[in-house]
Design an enzyme around this catalytic site. Structure first.
Site, PDB file in Angstrom:
ATOM      1  N   LYS A 275      33.432  49.218  37.891  1.00 56.81           N
ATOM      2  CA  LYS A 275      34.843  48.934  38.207  1.00 56.81           C
ATOM      3  C   LYS A 275      35.137  49.176  39.680  1.00 56.81           C
ATOM      4  O   LYS A 275      34.699  50.178  40.247  1.00 56.81           O
ATOM      5  CB  LYS A 275      35.724  49.813  37.322  1.00 56.81           C
ATOM      6  CG  LYS A 275      37.209  49.697  37.523  1.00 56.81           C
ATOM      7  CD  LYS A 275      37.731  48.279  37.461  1.00 56.81           C
ATOM      8  CE  LYS A 275      37.398  47.536  36.195  1.00 56.81           C
ATOM      9  NZ  LYS A 275      37.644  46.075  36.275  1.00 56.81           N
TER      10      LYS A 275
ATOM     11  N   ARG B 214      37.122  44.729  26.289  1.00 56.02           N
ATOM     12  CA  ARG B 214      36.585  44.884  27.634  1.00 56.02           C
ATOM     13  C   ARG B 214      35.624  46.068  27.662  1.00 56.02           C
ATOM     14  O   ARG B 214      35.508  46.806  26.688  1.00 56.02           O
ATOM     15  CB  ARG B 214      37.730  45.067  28.646  1.00 56.02           C
ATOM     16  CG  ARG B 214      38.718  46.124  28.150  1.00 56.02           C
ATOM     17  CD  ARG B 214      39.284  47.010  29.160  1.00 56.02           C
ATOM     18  NE  ARG B 214      38.294  47.787  29.864  1.00 56.02           N
ATOM     19  CZ  ARG B 214      37.734  48.909  29.403  1.00 56.02           C
ATOM     20  NH1 ARG B 214      38.009  49.390  28.199  1.00 56.02           N
ATOM     21  NH2 ARG B 214      36.859  49.567  30.134  1.00 56.02           N
TER      22      ARG B 214
ATOM     23  N   GLN C 299      43.016  50.914  33.433  1.00 57.72           N
ATOM     24  CA  GLN C 299      42.181  51.331  32.295  1.00 57.72           C
ATOM     25  C   GLN C 299      42.096  52.850  32.195  1.00 57.72           C
ATOM     26  O   GLN C 299      41.962  53.399  31.100  1.00 57.72           O
ATOM     27  CB  GLN C 299      40.756  50.756  32.432  1.00 57.72           C
ATOM     28  CG  GLN C 299      40.658  49.261  32.251  1.00 57.72           C
ATOM     29  CD  GLN C 299      40.765  48.520  33.557  1.00 57.72           C
ATOM     30  OE1 GLN C 299      41.467  48.947  34.468  1.00 57.72           O
ATOM     31  NE2 GLN C 299      40.080  47.409  33.669  1.00 57.72           N
TER      32      GLN C 299
ATOM     33  N   ASP D  94      28.400  48.112  34.828  1.00 55.86           N
ATOM     34  CA  ASP D  94      28.458  46.754  34.268  1.00 55.86           C
ATOM     35  C   ASP D  94      27.157  46.005  34.472  1.00 55.86           C
ATOM     36  O   ASP D  94      26.799  45.133  33.669  1.00 55.86           O
ATOM     37  CB  ASP D  94      29.622  45.973  34.885  1.00 55.86           C
ATOM     38  CG  ASP D  94      30.932  46.463  34.292  1.00 55.86           C
ATOM     39  OD1 ASP D  94      31.444  47.493  34.767  1.00 55.86           O
ATOM     40  OD2 ASP D  94      31.388  45.852  33.302  1.00 55.86           O
TER      41      ASP D  94
ATOM     42  N   ALA E 157      31.572  46.799  29.442  1.00 60.43           N
ATOM     43  CA  ALA E 157      30.334  46.014  29.335  1.00 60.43           C
ATOM     44  C   ALA E 157      29.716  46.002  27.928  1.00 60.43           C
ATOM     45  O   ALA E 157      29.451  44.919  27.379  1.00 60.43           O
ATOM     46  CB  ALA E 157      29.341  46.500  30.381  1.00 60.43           C
TER      47      ALA E 157
HETATM   48  O1  MRU Z   1      37.001  45.207  33.772  1.00 65.09           O
HETATM   49  P1  MRU Z   1      36.576  46.157  32.691  1.00 65.09           P
HETATM   50  O2  MRU Z   1      37.666  47.014  32.189  1.00 65.09           O
HETATM   51  O3  MRU Z   1      35.804  45.446  31.608  1.00 65.09           O
HETATM   52  O4  MRU Z   1      35.550  47.112  33.453  1.00 65.09           O
HETATM   53  C1  MRU Z   1      34.910  48.123  32.730  1.00 65.09           C
HETATM   54  C2  MRU Z   1      34.082  48.998  33.578  1.00 65.09           C
HETATM   55  O5  MRU Z   1      33.938  48.817  34.769  1.00 65.09           O
HETATM   56  C3  MRU Z   1      33.333  50.080  32.861  1.00 65.09           C
HETATM   57  O6  MRU Z   1      33.189  51.192  33.676  1.00 65.09           O
HETATM   58  C4  MRU Z   1      31.953  49.550  32.488  1.00 65.09           C
HETATM   59  O7  MRU Z   1      32.057  48.340  31.802  1.00 65.09           O
HETATM   60  C5  MRU Z   1      31.198  50.504  31.660  1.00 65.09           C
HETATM   61  S1  MRU Z   1      31.890  50.647  30.051  1.00 65.09           S
HETATM   62  C6  MRU Z   1      30.911  51.645  29.114  1.00 65.09           C
END
Ligand code: MRU
Length: 369
Positions: free
Chosen positions: A271, A46, A219, A260, A48
């Site tokens: 998020k 997980r 997370q 993302d 981005a």
């Molecule tokens: O649902 P997730 O855990 O994949 O969400 C991740 C996020 O929102 C991160 O902040 C985003 O992907 C940036 S990661 C460098």
């Protein structure tokens, strides 16, 4: 410290299974496209940029699977990051068949998670590379492999550059708040938002990190606190709702988050919970910084209203590790992301520099390069 978040080794995509952290650090080998789809959808991999890498490697895995089925006396594997491509001149697959395999893999991977721009960006890059292979099946395979491995290599360099550019925003003695996990686990191994903090720390600056736990999948608690502990960086975990009182008391000097998808006007999906932090930052005059690579920008989407927001299972909210903690039948609202208007973002840190007060014209120039 670079984490082995994702790799392509001996015919399989290898990931750290993030659903098991922090209790267990286990590398999972994904040998089929179905394994990879499940791993992205279930958020074993997980974040981005990491999802982008999984998508690129997923395309290679689709070729691997098809060749394995077709080639008699197949080698143990066809692709590997160290040895690159195994010769398989007698594979007997036509350029048309390879093209069909890739197109179908693209459709399947694109359906796993809708919000992170990096996933679609990586799929498009690999499809373009396949076209450069022309009509020669071996060339097509080499071209897809080279692109997937290159995206991975490039991504790590980009994260280090984001760290170098962003660390200037961090000063000794600061208290910095972050949300979700935008560290090595969410990327090629270093991080974006956490990468900025790691770079500052590696430069000798000393500061304190507050990490939102990030409901519902935690997370922040499971992954960000784990990364910070391994690096020996002082940190404090808090429930998402507690951030307001810290900001109101003037106890946070900066908020740093990842992204993302960033629309053409700078509106940023990240998020769920990021928007609440952004409003608090505006109210209590605290800078909100977003750190993200160019691959997270989506100039085709004019504003945040057009960003597709993933809605996940209600059970993620009503249960914890499979055990219900709400009365049976309780409905839940579970968007995985929210959109922060560009006007609330003090700066976006990218591999090319720091974009202060992001707006449409700056982003147009940035994404054209
Ligand atoms: O649902 P997730 O855990 O994949 O969400 C991740 C996020 O929102 C991160 O902040 C985003 O992907 C940036 S990661 C460098």
């Amino acid at each position: 410290m670079i984490l082995p978040t994702i790799d392509y080794r001996r015919g399989a995509v290898e990931i750290i299974d993030q659903t098991l952290l922090p209790a267990e650090m286990r590398i999972r080998r994904l040998r089929t496209l179905a394994d990879l789809e499940e791993a992205i959808a279930a958020m074993r991999v997980r974040g981005a940029p990491a999802i982008g890498l999984a998508a690129a490697y997923g395309m290679l895995l689709a070729l691997e699977e098809r060749l394995r089925k077709r080639v008699k006396r197949a080698p143990r594997y066809f692709f590997d990051r160290a040895s690159f491509v195994t010769p398989f001149a007698d594979a007997g697959l036509s350029a048309r068949e390879l093209g069909e395999t890739l197109a179908s893999a693209r459709t399947r991977i694109a359906a796993t998670r809708p919000t992170a721009a990096n996933l679609f960006w990586a799929l498009d890059r690999v499809m373009r590379a396949a076209r450069h292979g022309g009509r020669d099946p071996f060339e097509i395979c080499c071209s897809v492999a080279a692109e997937a491995f290159w995206i991975h290599h490039e991504e790590l360099e980009i994260e280090l550059a984001i760290g170098r550019n962003g660390e200037r925003l961090i000063r000794d003695g600061m208290n910095v708040l972050t949300h979700c996990n935008a560290g090595g686990l969410a990327t090629a191994g270093y991080g974006t938002a956490l990468g900025v903090l790691y770079a500052a720390w590696e430069k000798g600056k000393r500061f304190h990190v507050y990490a939102d736990e990030t409901r519902p999948l935690l997370q922040g608690a499971r992954l960000t606190a784990w990364e910070l502990s391994h690096r020996g960086m002082p940190h404090t975990l808090l429930c998402d709702g507690a951030a307001a009182s810290l900001l109101a008391a003037g106890r946070i000097d900066a908020v740093v988050v990842g992204a993302d998808r960033i629309a053409a006007n700078g509106d940023t999906a990240n998020k769920v919970g990021t928007l609440a932090l952004a409003v608090l930052c505006a109210k209590f005059k605290t800078p909100l910084y977003v750190a993200a690579p160019a691959s997270t920008f989506d100039p085709a989407i004019p504003s945040g209203r057009g960003i597709p927001i993933e809605e996940r299972a209600e059970s993620e909210v009503t249960t914890i590790r499979g055990r219900p903690h709400a009365p049976a039948g309780t409905r839940a609202y579970n968007p995985a992301f929210d959109v922060t208007p560009a006007g609330l973002i003090r700066a976006i840190v990218t591999e090319r520099g720091v974009m202060k007060r992001p707006n449409r014209s700056q982003i147009r120039l940035f994404t054209k390069r």
